[in-house]
Design an enzyme around this catalytic site. Structure first.
Site, short mmCIF file in Angstrom:
data_model
loop_
_atom_site.label_atom_id
_atom_site.label_comp_id
_atom_site.label_asym_id
_atom_site.label_seq_id
_atom_site.Cartn_x
_atom_site.Cartn_y
_atom_site.Cartn_z
N ASN A 225 -24.83 -0.81 3.27
CA ASN A 225 -25.87 -1.55 3.99
C ASN A 225 -26.96 -1.96 3.01
OD1 ASN A 225 -27.95 0.63 3.86
ND2 ASN A 225 -26.35 1.71 4.98
N LYS A 356 -33.33 8.68 20.13
CA LYS A 356 -32.81 9.36 18.92
C LYS A 356 -33.55 10.67 18.66
CE LYS A 356 -30.64 5.69 16.34
NZ LYS A 356 -30.86 4.46 15.65
#
Ligand code: PMT
Length: 428
Positions: A225, A356
């Site tokens: 990424n 999260k």
């Protein structure tokens, strides 16, 4: 050559270092290391394996250290000076740089078949080791088993770094730069410094992950990424500047190691997972800033995947990587650090970040909107929403766009403020 941080000068002044050099092309960098140690006021004695002498002469290291270089266990003349047991007792620390795969294997088995391995067995001083080898040798399961064993035998591993290798390969296995090895040793001897304000009277050990991971598809391709490591490195620099003992577990990035920070280079999520789970139980604070690949190829192809005329599509089977930060957060209370995660979101930031925070069992989360131009991945600036658990529920602080350095200061301060009082021994 980099100038030395003042704190390193004082923590290493007068220390007696035994520097072991084995047979790698990186042995030429050992000369720079001797100079750094000497500049910091250390006494340095160098021991070379037989093979190391093919790469750099004992005379070079003798001239730089100002002491005779030892190369043999069975040298009656040298033994008449300082015998090997005396030398082992003399050292305040043993540093091996570079360490070959062969030397590492011999150390793991407690061999004493030359002077260097004998000294390592006979010395009770702290030991640091900087591996250097070809990337395939480093990745080999035997080497990975051996370095894991060394770590559990209390050796401190420094590196290796990833990048271009002398043999033409690219990958992990390059010896860490002399400045990084020097920093790791300086940090080892640094007395804990008072963290800012009233936060702590002893310096916390902070472990930070940074950068991307790379998941191999074949020998030339990988999944990754756009993380540059800038945010994680800014956090490490700020934590070190505040007096913490910092270990940075870094994916492949192109950034210098911040001053006073011990850096461990990894490439894959599995390697980051292994290092994080090894270090987190000794830490007071764990910050997961790395952009970890959620999936890896079920099996990386041994040879380059070929394009064929009759295949317009290619199907890859990916399997889930471990969730590193969730596993750190799930450690038993006696081993669990305060856990700060990051969330890279492109929409509905507060909701996904809160999700999260709860799902991964974190104490605090730093959510950044990575869809905003000029912020997040790769940029010098960032903006974030900090969320943390409080007795009254979840509290939050919105940090407007600013430099990653400034944001790092805010995040470290907020995390240290929330850090529960540490039982003695939890901070080091
Ligand atoms: O590196 P820069 O270019 O400076 O960019 C900074 C950044 C955008 C990468 C950084 O600010 C950031 O947001 N890092 C987290 C990126 C990410 O992977 O977010 P996530 O929402 O996918 O993961 C959530 C948390 O779980 C993170 O703390 C991550 O480190 C962790 N995680 C994720 C997957 C996994 N398998 N294991 C993990 O530990």
């Amino acid at each position: 050559m980099a100038s030395l941080p003042l704190s390193s000068l004082s923590s290493l002044t007068g220390k007696r270092l035994l520097l072991g050099v084995s047979a790698g092309i990186a042995a030429y960098k050992s000369a720079l290391l001797v100079r750094l140690f000497k500049q910091a006021g250390c006494e340095v004695r160098v021991v070379m394996t037989e093979g190391a002498q093919a790469f750099i002469t004992p005379l070079t290291l003798q001239a730089l250290s100002g002491e005779p270089v030892r190369t043999s266990l069975l040298d009656p003349e040298a033994e008449a000076g300082m015998g090997h047991i005396e030398l082992a007792r003399w050292a305040d620390a043993v540093v091996i740089a570079p360490a070959t795969a062969d030397l590492i294997a011999r150390l793991v088995h407690g061999m004493a078949d030359d002077l260097l391995t004998t000294l390592c067995l006979a010395s009770e001083a702290p030991k640091l080791i900087a591996p250097a080898m070809n990337q395939a040798m480093w990745r080999h399961p035997a080497t990975q088993r051996n370095v894991a064993q060394l770590a559990s035998d209390s050796w401190q591993l420094i590196g290796p770094a990833a990048g271009d290798q002398a043999c033409g390969d690219v990958g992990p296995g390059r010896m860490s730069e002399p400045e990084e090895i020097f920093n790791a040793l300086a940090q080892h001897f640094s007395p804990p410094v008072k963290a800012s304000g009233e936060i702590s009277s002893r310096a916390p050990h902070i472990v930070i992950t940074a950068g991307p991971t790379r998941e191999a598809l074949d020998p030339v391709r990988y999944l990754s990424n756009h993380s540059s490591g800038k945010m994680g490195y800014a956090l490490a620099a700020e934590a070190a500047a505040q007096g913490a003992r910092v270990t940075l577990i870094s994916g492949p990035v192109n950034l210098p190691t911040p001053q006073g920070v011990a850096r461990i280079d990894v490439e894959t999520a599995l390697q980051m997972h292994q290092e994080a789970l090894r270090l987190a139980p000794q830490a007071a604070l764990f910050i997961g800033c790395a952009a970890v690949a959620d999936y890896r190829a079920e099996s990386a192809a041994v040879h380059k995947i070929k394009k064929t005329d009759d295949n317009d599509t290619l199907t890859l089977t990916l399997i889930k990587n471990p969730d590193i930060i969730a596993e750190v957060a799930a450690l038993p209370n006696s081993q669990r650090p305060f856990v700060v995660g990051f969330a890279a979101e492109t929409q509905d930031v507060p909701r996904y970040a809160n999700d999260k925070l709860q799902r991964k069992g974190l104490d605090m989360i730093v959510a950044n909107d990575v869809s905003q131009q000029g912020l997040g991945f790769g940029s010098d600036d960032n903006a974030a929403l900090l969320l943390w658990r409080a007795t009254s529920g979840t509290e939050q602080l919105a940090a407007p766009p600013q430099t990653k350095k400034a944001l790092a200061t805010l995040i470290i301060r907020q995390a240290l403020t929330l850090l529960p009082p540490q039982p003695s021994g939890a901070l080091s």
